[in-house]
Structure formats: C-alpha cells, structure tokens
Scaffold this motif. Structure first.
Motif, PDB file in Angstrom:
ATOM      1  N   PRO A 161       0.824  -1.211   0.000  1.00 60.50           N
ATOM      2  CA  PRO A 161       0.000   0.000   0.000  1.00 60.50           C
ATOM      3  C   PRO A 161       0.857   1.259   0.000  1.00 60.50           C
ATOM      4  O   PRO A 161       1.948   1.295   0.571  1.00 60.50           O
ATOM      5  CB  PRO A 161      -0.804  -0.130   1.299  1.00 60.50           C
ATOM      6  CG  PRO A 161       0.023  -1.003   2.175  1.00 60.50           C
ATOM      7  CD  PRO A 161       0.735  -1.956   1.276  1.00 60.50           C
ATOM      8  N   ALA A 162       0.350   2.304  -0.644  1.00 63.38           N
ATOM      9  CA  ALA A 162       1.037   3.597  -0.659  1.00 63.38           C
ATOM     10  C   ALA A 162       0.794   4.293   0.670  1.00 63.38           C
ATOM     11  O   ALA A 162      -0.362   4.558   1.016  1.00 63.38           O
ATOM     12  CB  ALA A 162       0.537   4.454  -1.820  1.00 63.38           C
ATOM     13  N   PRO A 217       5.135   3.296  -2.177  1.00 60.00           N
ATOM     14  CA  PRO A 217       5.016   2.112  -1.320  1.00 60.00           C
ATOM     15  C   PRO A 217       6.364   1.681  -0.758  1.00 60.00           C
ATOM     16  O   PRO A 217       7.398   1.756  -1.441  1.00 60.00           O
ATOM     17  CB  PRO A 217       4.431   1.050  -2.260  1.00 60.00           C
ATOM     18  CG  PRO A 217       3.747   1.829  -3.324  1.00 60.00           C
ATOM     19  CD  PRO A 217       4.533   3.086  -3.500  1.00 60.00           C
ATOM     20  N   TYR A 261      -0.195   4.784 -10.755  1.00 54.31           N
ATOM     21  CA  TYR A 261      -1.114   4.637  -9.625  1.00 54.31           C
ATOM     22  C   TYR A 261      -2.540   4.751 -10.153  1.00 54.31           C
ATOM     23  O   TYR A 261      -2.807   5.467 -11.127  1.00 54.31           O
ATOM     24  CB  TYR A 261      -0.896   5.724  -8.563  1.00 54.31           C
ATOM     25  CG  TYR A 261       0.470   5.679  -7.906  1.00 54.31           C
ATOM     26  CD1 TYR A 261       0.680   4.934  -6.752  1.00 54.31           C
ATOM     27  CD2 TYR A 261       1.544   6.400  -8.441  1.00 54.31           C
ATOM     28  CE1 TYR A 261       1.932   4.905  -6.150  1.00 54.31           C
ATOM     29  CE2 TYR A 261       2.786   6.366  -7.852  1.00 54.31           C
ATOM     30  CZ  TYR A 261       2.981   5.624  -6.700  1.00 54.31           C
ATOM     31  OH  TYR A 261       4.202   5.585  -6.099  1.00 54.31           O
ATOM     32  N   THR A 290      -4.679   1.147  -0.326  1.00 60.67           N
ATOM     33  CA  THR A 290      -4.596   1.887   0.930  1.00 60.67           C
ATOM     34  C   THR A 290      -5.953   1.836   1.632  1.00 60.67           C
ATOM     35  O   THR A 290      -6.955   1.420   1.043  1.00 60.67           O
ATOM     36  CB  THR A 290      -4.235   3.357   0.669  1.00 60.67           C
ATOM     37  OG1 THR A 290      -5.298   3.962  -0.094  1.00 60.67           O
ATOM     38  CG2 THR A 290      -2.933   3.478  -0.088  1.00 60.67           C
TER      39      THR A 290
END
Length: 1297
Positions: free
Chosen positions: A574-575, A595, A605, A654
């Motif tokens: 996840p970012a 990430p 993204y 996220t």
C-alpha cells in the motif's frame, strides 16, 4: 421410553447459549429437551438419561450463522453406580440488589450511599468503596464508615469553599474471595452550598387582569428548596400562581386579592434564609394601548426521559395578549399551557425534543421567543453479557448492546479493574469484548459499563475455564502442513493411538513465533482430521499443535510444528501517508508516498474515489504521487484510496480517506414559498429549504426581503431550522411583496421570485361565533361518505376551521376538525347499508357556530365502489357558485428527480403580471396511474407553482389544479402527466432459494424474485457467494446475471461445504441493497455416474488459448505426453461436435429471433485493459490474460472458485464494465485451481481458471438452451475461429518434444 430405563440414573440441566461450541454429555448419557424455561428460549430444561452409547448434543434451531448451541448452566451430580465423573463448576449467582444513586447532601447533615450485593457463596461479599476511581481507606475515619449491608455512611458532611472532601463520584465494589469482584454503577454526591440570593423580590405594580413576575434567584442547586410567603403566610401555588424553574413567582390574571407583601425563603438546607420583602400593588387596568413585551422568556433546557419540564413565557400589554405555543411548525393544544402562558410537559419522551416557540398576540402586534428542548435517554441494555464456559486457548466474545441518547460509551471491567485493550483483549463493534487464546487466569467476572450524560448502568457475566474429566485422548499423530500459501496453511493429521472414544473433535492451537498466547480453530464436525488456518501474515513463522477432544475433555497435545508462510511478492504494497484536503468547494488535492515494498519499479497509480451520497466507485490513472481532482459536488463527502501498479499488476490498496468538499453559498432558492394574510397588520410566510443538491452546505438561516409597493425593500433573518416567519407591524389595506433566500456561512444564495399579498382593510370579527355554513352536501359510498360545503355567507366573521360530527342515528359519535380552507372531506371506515347523521359547524376562538345537518345511507356491500361519477369527479368537487372561477390553464408537470415533480400553471383571471394580490389560493391534486393505488392527494398554495415531494420513482402521475377565492371555486383544470426518474433499487431481491441440481452435486441452482421496490427496469443481477458469511464484500465471489432472469446455475462447487449466497439487483441507475445471506451445504458425495465421468476427464499440463494473447494454465497433476497424444483424436471429435452444435443453435435462433429475445455484447478490444483473469459464467468463455513472469505459481485448493479481478461489488454496473460486454461462446468448463494475489488492488484469495472441456451431448444442448443470446453471421465466424485456434493449440501440445 422412560419406563425402559427407569432403573437408570436421570439428571436434568438448565442450558444457556455459548457461542458455537459442542456440548458432550458424560459417557453413557443421552440428553433430551424437556421444556423451555423462559420466553426468550435462552434457557432449556434438558434431561440426561444414563444409557450405553455416547451422544453428541447440539440444538438445530438456527439463530445465527452457526446455529444455537447450549451449554451447562446448573447441573446435578453426574455420578453413576459404576463410575464417578468430575462435576462441572456451576456459575455463581452474584449481583447487586441495591446500587448507589446520585445524592444531594446538606452540609453538616448525615448522608447515605446505599449498596448491597447478593451471592450464594458460603462467605458473604466484602464491600469496598471507590471515590473518583480510587479505593477509600476508612480504617481510621471516624466520620465515614461502611455499614454491615454495604452502605457508605457519612455522620456529617464537610463542605467549604476550599475544602470539599465529600463531594465527588462514588462506586462500590463487591468481592468474594477465590471467585471475583463486581463494580456497581457510579453515583454523584453533591453538597448544597450556602444560600445566596442573586435576585430578590422588588416592589411592583400589577394591572388587574394582567401578569406580573416576582423575582427570586438562588444558586441552582437550591431551587428545589424555595417556597413563597404572602403576608408572611405560606403561599399555595395554583395554575394562576406558578413558580418558575429559576424560583421566580408568576402571578397571572391579577386580582385585588393578590395585593400584599411577598418574600421567598430557602429551607431544609441547614439554616433557612429569607429574602427581602416586596410589596405588590394592584391598580385598575386602563384602556390605553401599551406595548406588548415579554416579562419572562423561555430558555433552552436539557432534561431526561420521564421527567417534567416547565418552559416559562409571560407577556404583558394592552390589549391583553393571547399566548400560544408551537412545536416546530405545529400548534400545540392549549391544555398544555398553564396560567400566564408557561408550557408544562410531563413524562418526557424523545419525541418531545425540538424547538418550541412562544407566540404572544394581542391583535395589534405579535412577538415570539424560542427555546430548544433536548431530551436525553439514559443507557438501557438491549443485550446483556451472558455467562460462558470455555476451555483454555479458546477465543470467546462477551456481547453487550446498549441504547441511549446521546449514544452511550461502553467500557469493560474484569473483577473490578478496567480491561485495557491489547492483542488478546479487543473491543469489537464498539461494545463487545473479545478474548483471544484463553488462559486460566482469565477466569472471573466481566462487567459491561455503559454511560452517557443521562446516567450509567452495568451488567456482569462470569467466565469459567473448564478442566478435563476422566481419561482423555493421546496426542494426534503425523501433523503435517499439506498446503502452504501466503496467508493460509492447511494442516492434516492422523487419529491418536489412544482416543478413549469413538468420535473425536480436534482443536488446532497456533501462535506467531515469539508470542506466548495461542489462537484456536476447531474442526467443523467429529472425525474430521484436516483444517485450513486463514488470515495469517505473509512471510511469518508460526507454531501449530493439535489436540483431540473426547467426552472427558481435551487430550494430549501433539508436538509443535513450525511452518513459515510464503512471502507476498510481485505486486506493490500500500502507498503510505495518503492525505486529502479540499481547496475549493469543487476540488480536492490528494498526495501519497511511494510504497515501502514496491517489488520493482512503480509504473503508475490508480486513484479510486466514491461520492458517498451515491455510492458508486470510479477510478482514474495517475502518473505521480499527487493529484488535484476537480468537478466535484459542493459540500459532499468523498472517499479516496490509491493502488500502486508495477509490471506484475495492481498492488494492495490503501485504507479509505474521507474528505468533504468545502461549502459554498446556496445555488438554489427556497422551495414552495407561500404567503397567508393573517390579519390587517400581519402576513405569515412559509417555505421549504432549497433542494439538497442546491444547499451547498448547512443552512444557517434565511433572509426575507419585503417592500411596500415599489418602495425600497427591507430585510429580516431567521435561524436555519425555522421555515416560517410572521411579518407583523404592517399597514392595513396595503400591498406587500416578499422573497426569501437561504444563507450558509459562505453567504446568501439566490432568492425566490417576488410574491405579493395585501393586508386586510380591517380585521375579521372574532368577538362572536361564525354563522351557519351556507350549504352542506353529502354523497354516500359503501364504506365512506364524501362531505362538501360552502362557507358562511357573512365572511366578515373569522372562521378558523370546521367541525364535522357523524354517527349512526346521532351526529355526536365522532368529531373531526379540518382547516378553514377545506371545502370537502371523506369520512371513511363506515359500515355498509347504515343510516348516518352528519353535522357541520364553523368555529373560531370564541366557539362553534350554528350547525347544519344532513343524513345519508351508505351503499350496500354488493354495490360497486367506483361508478362513472367517480371517474369523472374523483374526489368530489363542491357545487360551484353561480359565477364560478375560471380553472387554471397551461398546467405543466416538470420532472425534477426520482421523487419530485414541479407543477406550474397560469391563471387567466389574474392580470398580465400573473401576481396574486388577493386572498385566492390554488389546490393541486395528484394521483398515480396504478389502479390499486388511486388515492388522491392534495395541497393548497398561493403560488402559481408547487414542487410535489415524496413521490415514488419511475411512476406516472397525473396532476390537476383548481382555484378558490372566497366562496367562488373553479372546476379542475385539464390534467398534466409526468413520470418520475428512475433511481437505484431500494429493496433487495426476495424469496432467494438455493437447491442442488439433480445428479450433479457440485452444481446448484439459485432462484429469486425481483425486488419489491425496483425503482426502474431491472437490467441485471449480481450473485455473491462465499464460505464465510462474515467476510468483507470484496472477498465474496461474484456471478453476474444479465437481463431479467430469475434463476442461475453455479458449477464446480466443493462437496460437503457450507456456502452463503446474496443477490443484488441493478437498473440503469445502479445497484440496490443486497439480500440477506442464504445458507446451503453441498452434498457429501457425488453420484457414481458423476465420479466415473470425472475420472475420465483430461488433465492438461499447459494450455495456451487465444494466440499471442493467451495465458498459461497449470494443471494440478502432471500427465505423460504419450497419454496426452492418445486423447487428441477424442478431443478433436468432441470439439468438432461442439462446433456443429454452435452452428445448429445459430440457425435455430436466426429462425426464431425476436426483439426481446436477444442480447448483443459489443466492445472495442483496444479500449480494454488486460485483467489478470476473467471468467464469464453467463457464456462460459475464457478471456486473454497477461502472462505471469512466475513460471511455477503456487497450487492451492479452496471451496470458492474465485476470479482474480471480480466486478467491484455493489458499485460497478454490468453495462459499465467492458469485460462483461464481450461476446462469450457457450462452452463446458473444467476447473483447475491456482493461487493469485490482489483483487482490484485488494488482497486476493486463491482463484480458479475455467478451461473449456468437451461436454456430453445432453448437457451441451441444455447449456445452449440456457444461454440468453443470439449470434449474427459475423459473430459465428469469430466463434469458429476461436475453436480452430483451440484445436491448433492442442496439436501443438501433442507434437511438442
């Protein structure tokens, strides 16, 4: 049956709920349900009879996903003549019989805080007290002590300005040694201070018939101790003499006997204290007009339910004012108003909360004062925690559900000490306590404490950890990890060498390396020797051990098995640090970091965003680590999430971030502004807020601009919740214009059109009752009578409404009051063939006028309810005057939304400006086109338009308008029609059933009915299914159903597995709610024919489909190449036969093609982004995939056939997804199960790949008939090309070295 075992020992038990565990009675006992002991079915009387066989007891009545299972609550001795069994420790009754209550103490006096506990223990409970959360030390305290029953006694309360040792929050704690402790509710001890007068009575003069207030204000905690004296004698209060919450005395309708000397005194608080004396004089009332003003105004107040409240309101002026109260925009009955005008409400409920307005009117002017009443509800238990038996290492949940207002906060206490959330003690769903991996020290009493501003409550439950009894099983053998993935591990083992029982159940204990507490998973049925442990962390080491259970309890543990889960590779994590902020009312700026685990270069993204008022998720591709999104709705909540993409595909999403766009000035004016002339000096304005889409923020108020004639306008404002305004102090016989605009914190929005009204030249006479109505007409039906009338001829007398009386033989049985504007009414729920007498009277504030009588006989039951007259004149229209009004013309219905239509019209009797300057009003009526719902609704308005709210979506409505001016009434106008827009379905599909297909135990058929509230044409359904009913919606498998079909087949399910099914309907506006889960368990075994057929299926090693766009499919078992070559001729024959059936089916469809019998799926392949894998069950087609760089993906098994990129649940439509619009040839699937990662960026579960296989002829024909589609010639050519490509790939496999 009892006679055959009458020599055996018989025992009974009271059983109560315990999660989803099994109850094993002692060996040689069988249990039978005898009777229910309570109305909630939570306790059963069960009889256990000694016999020779072991019996596993479980109730079948299903209440939740796992059914209701009952456990021992109290039991007798389990000893038999042959064998002695250990008794199960019963739960110990332990509760508070008396708990402390909030107390107001008097300084220097004694005080008590009561507390008493009950238990069946040999030693009584020991009571201790806490003050402000700390235990009190009372050993050497001479002033405070604990009485034998647990009460805390204060011999004399100490309280001063700088020393307040006794004031505070108290709680008693009861303890039984070797058992546990429980804590009571908390109570507040307040100490009344010294009486201090902030205001004292002052000399005053009261005019006879007027009101006066004598002030007396003390510190708030002493108001209850105030009383009044007149001429030094106690004053008796009445409806005319009332004491306000502040302590002041109100004298209304003053008389000469009220003159005298007044004083107030505070007593019963130690030493009494007297106020100054003040003389009240009475004088004759003069006839000079003096200003209307408030002596006392209401103030906002907060109370609890069942309490009483007094909202004071006292006004003075000449002429004498009349005080009325409004609750919101509703006029309250006078029976609630005390003398002088104060409002008294007893036994408060939540419904009484709101805005109250005191209106004082003396015909010259009107003044208002408002107050907000807040009603709080003390916490109440919806579900109390229950006692629980458990074994060590189990996971349990104490449930506790409470209600109240404000919403109560819940905290948990164990043996009197607060439970601190940790890895093993978790608060779930904000109010339930979950304990993971039980240990012996977790035994004791657990309490749920709920508290809000209105009070607090507590309830306790006991946890007992059971010990094994009798010989237990030895350790299970050969525990191995047969399947290891990134987030689950499958374990298998063999039966213990010494089971000491026939049917064993197993518990699997596991823990993460480095932690001491264990989690436990139980097998689902006796004798099962495998389990899949899910929800593990990737690349993490775990310890596993297995324990067997027989009738005596838990046996020996197997040796610990250490296994590490596989690492999650390829896709990004996840970012982190996703943030969003609204810069303008229509834009949001978002940013995030790269990430931490990118697993290679991040290519792009994908930003997902959802308008929370709509619920449909959309996405956009972003190259960098920030994005500014424009074109959003004002003052609207949006949720955002980000998924990073590398060369392997989308990564882990996220968490959602919610951002609300900024507010702005309203973009639409208020709706439905109406003007009503009140009298010669006032006009009442009423309106509705702007439509929600045009508010752009919280409405803080409304600005009213008004002008006299063409003069410069003036303005007034109201609060945001007030939707009316009485404009008073106007000139009589004068034309005024008004318009209203809404305000937010950002400014003022657009205003309504100017509306005009003229005040009366003189006020209507209300010194006498109205005259008799000039006419009364009745028309009987079977169960109702339509009554119509015209007003009294003398229209100079005020009419505030009409009273309709009716009854069989007498008009006094029932009375109904209607508004003064109404001219007809339908009396319903009458008896057929009955003689009714009807009376009509006009009334005002003076009283009721002279009645007019009529009688009618309702029709017989056999008479038709609707005749030609109903169709032409429904509802009944009063007989017009000789000179009727012209009906409105140009009626138009403009559809605004799914539940709103605006009706507009013109009035030819108005001047060209189309401004209403007299007292005429318009009646708008509407009804649907549904024959079963022909009820007509009507509303009055003084405007030339009306926005009709609360309509049904996708429904045709008819509208017509008539105008009324005094006694003159027009006929109804010509009708206008409008159909409301569609909106998403508001109810779920109903009557969902799941059945197994005959002779195919791996195939089920799901049937359902359309939703009751489709709100449009249903264009498709989505079926969700899972083996875990509590799984998040993204983890359910999805089956799309196109069109209005009400049945669907799902194939290749796992045998002897419980599945849960939910269905969602879709129309052109989106998805509706999901149905409740329906449970279905597949059969345990396949039929012999099916098993033989499965054994003859071909397992392929690697199959490539679709040319260069193909993808690798890996078989579960390796097959030698020579065996593959032997099957090629058979495959060629089967595929050729399949092609023949396609051609035959196409010709058949072409011959019988109709407009409503075909679905065409078209899409541009260049616009499609290649997904991981798409399986279209409706047409059973394989679509091209991106080749995975991993040549050896992990092979897994799962009962759920899962695609790697499912349709986004609940928010992605069938038509909006390009993958579902491609054509799919009917084929027969063969399932090969693999593992995969990520579903739309979320963590993915193992999936299945559907490989075409040669079907048998009957099954293929049946499948071809089920496919709801038709092919054009060019489509058939493309399908033939697919099959030819498949045969070439098979040839390539067989000839490969």
């Amino acid at each position: 049956m009892l006679e055959s075992v009458k020599s055996k020992r018989i025992h009974w038990y009271d059983l109560t709920v315990l999660n989803c565990d099994w109850f094993l009675p002692p060996a040689t006992y069988r249990c039978f349900i005898l009777k229910r002991l309570d109305f909630q079915n939570k306790i059963l009387r069960v009889t256990c009879i000694e016999i020779s066989a072991l019996f596993t007891f479980q109730l079948t009545r299903s209440v939740n996903s796992c059914g209701v299972v009952w456990w021992i609550k109290n039991g007798g001795d389990l000893a038999t003549s042959q064998k002695k069994h250990q008794s199960v420790q019963p739960f110990s009754p332990f509760w508070f019989t008396v708990e402390p209550q909030d107390t107001l103490a008097i300084r220097g006096n004694s005080a008590f805080l009561n507390c008493s506990a009950h238990s069946d223990a040999a030693t009584p409970a020991h009571i201790e007290w806490k003050k402000d959360g700390t235990f009190m030390s009372l050993v050497s305290d001479e002033r405070r002590k604990i009485l034998p029953d647990g009460t805390l006694f204060f011999s004399h309360v100490v309280h001063s300005k700088h020393n307040k040792p006794d004031e505070g929050t108290y709680q008693c704690v009861a303890t039984i040694e070797n058992l546990g402790s429980i804590s009571s509710r908390t109570a507040r001890l307040s100490v009344a201070g010294m009486p201090r007068f902030a205001n004292q009575p002052l000399p005053a003069t009261a005019r006879l018939g007027d009101s006066q207030v004598m002030a007396c204000e003390v510190n708030s905690d002493l108001v209850a101790f105030i009383r009044w004296e007149k001429d030094r004698q106690p004053l008796e209060l009445s409806t005319r003499l009332i004491q306000l919450p502040s302590g002041a005395l109100v004298i209304s309708n003053a008389s000469e006997t009220d003159a005298g000397t007044y004083r107030c005194l505070v007593e019963n608080v130690g030493s009494s204290k007297l106020s100054d004396e003040a003389e009240l004089q009475t004088v004759p009332g003069n006839l000079r007009e003096h200003q209307l003003e408030f002596l006392v105004q209401p103030v906002s107040v907060t109370k609890t339910t069942d309490a009483s409240v007094l909202l004071p309101c006292v006004a003075t002026g000449y002429p004498a004012p009349r005080i009325s109260w409004m609750f919101g925009d509703k006029l309250l009955e006078e029976r609630y108003v005390l003398g002088g005008g104060s409002l008294q409400i007893s036994n408060l409920t939540e419904a009484d909360a709101g805005l109250y307005t005191c209106v004082a009117d003396n015909s010259n002017t009107t003044i208002e004062a408002q107050a907000q009443l807040t009603v709080q509800v003390s916490p109440q238990f919806v579900k109390r925690p229950a006692n629980i038996y458990a074994h060590e290492s189990m996971d349990i949940i104490f449930e506790c559900d409470v209600s109240g207002s404000p919403a109560p906060t819940v905290k948990w206490v164990k043996n009197g000490d607060a439970v601190i959330p940790s890895d093993y003690f978790k608060i779930i769903e904000d109010h339930n306590l979950q304990i993971l991996g039980l240990v012996k020290s977790d035994e004791g009493f657990y309490q749920c404490l709920a508290e809000n501003d209105a009070g607090n409550i507590q309830s306790s439950a006991q946890l007992i950890i059971l010990d094994p009894a009798g010989p237990t099983s030895s350790a299970p053998r050969d525990v191995v990890a047969s399947l290891v993935s990134t987030r689950f591990i499958k374990l298998t083992w063999r039966q213990p060498a010494e089971p000491h029982g026939d049917e064993l159940t197993y518990s699997i204990f596991y823990s993460q390396e480095g932690t001491s507490r264990e989690r436990v998973v139980n097998t689902s049925r006796p004798g099962e020797m495998q389990v899949t442990i899910q929800n593990l962390m990737p690349d993490t080491k775990y310890r596993f051990r297995v324990v067997a259970h027989n009738s005596n309890g838990q046996g020996e543990s197997s040796a610990a098995l250490k296994v590490a889960t596989q690492a999650e590779v390829q896709v990004p994590g996840p970012a982190p640090n996703l943030q969003g902020v609204s810069n303008t009312p229509t834009s949001v700026s978002l940013s995030w970091d790269k990430p931490l685990t990118g697993n290679g270069e991040i290519l792009s993204y994908k930003l997902y965003y959802t308008d929370k008022s709509v619920g449909k998720e959309q996405d956009i591709d972003v190259d960098g680590q920030s994005y500014s999104m424009a074109g959003l709705k004002k003052n609207t909540e949006y949720s955002f999430r980000v998924v990073a993409n590398n060369r392997h595909g989308p990564g882990v999403s996220t968490e959602d971030v919610v951002v609300r766009t900024l507010s702005d000035v309203p973009s639409a004016p208020p709706q439905n502004l109406t003007i009503e002339v009140h009298n010669s000096k006032s006009i009442m304005l009423r309106w509705q807020p702007p439509p929600l889409s045009g508010q752009n923020g919280k409405i803080t108020g409304y600005k009213i601009r008004y002008r006299k004639g063409s003069r410069r306008s003036e303005s007034e404002t109201t609060e945001g919740t007030q939707l009316y305004k009485l404009m008073d102090g106007l000139e009589h016989g004068t034309e005024y214009s008004f318009r209203v605009s809404a305000m937010t914190v950002n400014g003022t929005g657009p205003a309504t059109e100017w509306m005009t009204a003229e005040t009366f030249e003189s006020d209507l006479d209300e010194s006498r009752v109205p005259d008799q109505p000039s006419s009364l007409h009745v028309r009987p039906l079977v169960n109702s009578i339509v009554v119509s009338w015209t007003p009294p001829e003398n229209q100079d007398i005020m009419v505030r409404g009409y009273a309709i009386g009716y009854g069989i033989g007498s008009p006094h049985a029932q009375t109904i009051k209607v508004d003064y504007k109404q001219r007809y009414f339908t009396i319903e729920n009458l008896d057929p063939s009955s003689h009714y007498v009807i009376t009509l009277k006009a009334f005002n504030n003076v009283g009721e006028g002279i009645p007019v009588y009529e009688s009618a006989v309702t029709r017989a039951q056999s008479d038709p309810d609707v005749d030609l007259y109903d169709l032409l004149h429904a509802p009944y229209t009063p007989v017009p005057d000789p000179l009727p009004m012209m009906p409105p013309v140009g009626v138009q219905a403009s559809v605004l939304s799914h539940d709103t239509i605006k009706v507009t019209w013109a009035d030819n009797s108005l001047p060209k400006s189309q401004k209403v300057t007299d007292n005429r009003y318009y009646t708008v009526r509407w009804k649907t086109n549904i024959p079963a719902n022909t009820k007509v609704k009507m509303v009055n308005t003084t405007n030339l338009s009306y926005t009709v709210p609360d309509l049904k979506p996708n429904t045709l409505y008819e509208f017509s308008v008539m105008v009324t001016k005094g006694r003159r009434v027009s006929t109804w106008s010509m009708t206008a029609q409008g159909t409301t827009f569609e909106t998403t379905p508001s109810s779920a599909p109903k009557d969902v059933t799941v059945v197994s297909k005959e002779n195919k135990p791996r195939t089920i058929i799901v049937n359902w009915q359309p939703p009751s509230e489709a709100n449009g044409k249903i264009t498709g359904y989505i079926i969700y299914y899972s083996t875990d009913v509590n799984a998040v919606v993204h983890d359910w498998v999805i089956e799309p159903v196109v069109g209005n079909r009400l049945t669907h087949q799902i194939q290749e399910l796992t045998l002897d597995t419980t599945y849960y099914f939910k269905i969602q309907a879709r129309n052109s506006k989106g998805m509706g709610p999901m149905s409740e889960p329906v449970q279905f368990r597949t059969p345990k075994t396949e039929s012999s024919d099916k098993m033989a057929n499965d054994q003859g299926k071909l397992a392929l090693h690697t199959l490539s489909l679709g040319g260069s766009g193909g993808f690798p499919v890996h078989a579960a078992h390796h097959i030698p190449p020579e065996k593959v070559r032997r099957t090629v001729p058979l495959l060629h024959c089967m595929l050729s036969f399949c092609l023949f059936l396609c051609v035959l089916s196409d010709r058949k469809r072409a011959a019988s093609k109709s407009s409503n019998g075909s679905h065409k799926y078209k899409g541009n392949s260049k616009d499609l982004k290649p997904p991981d894998l798409w399986i279209h069950h409706e047409r059973l087609e394989l679509k091209p995939m991106d080749k995975s760089p991993d040549p050896n993906p992990v092979m897994t098994e799962t009962p759920i056939p899962r695609t790697s990129q499912d349709i986004t649940p609940a928010d992605s439509g069938l038509e909006s997804n390009p993958h579902l619009q491609q054509r799919r040839p009917p084929t027969h699937p063969h399932v090969v199960k693999t593992a995969s990662i990520g579903t739309l960026g979320r963590t993915r579960t193992p999936m299945v790949v559907t490989v075409p296989n040669a079907p048998d002829v009957p099954e293929t024909s049946k499948m071809l008939e089920d496919v709801d589609s038709s092919y054009e010639p060019d489509e058939l050519t493309e399908e033939m090309a697919h099959l030819e490509g498949l045969m070439k790939d098979l040839n390539a496999i067989t000839t490969a070295p």
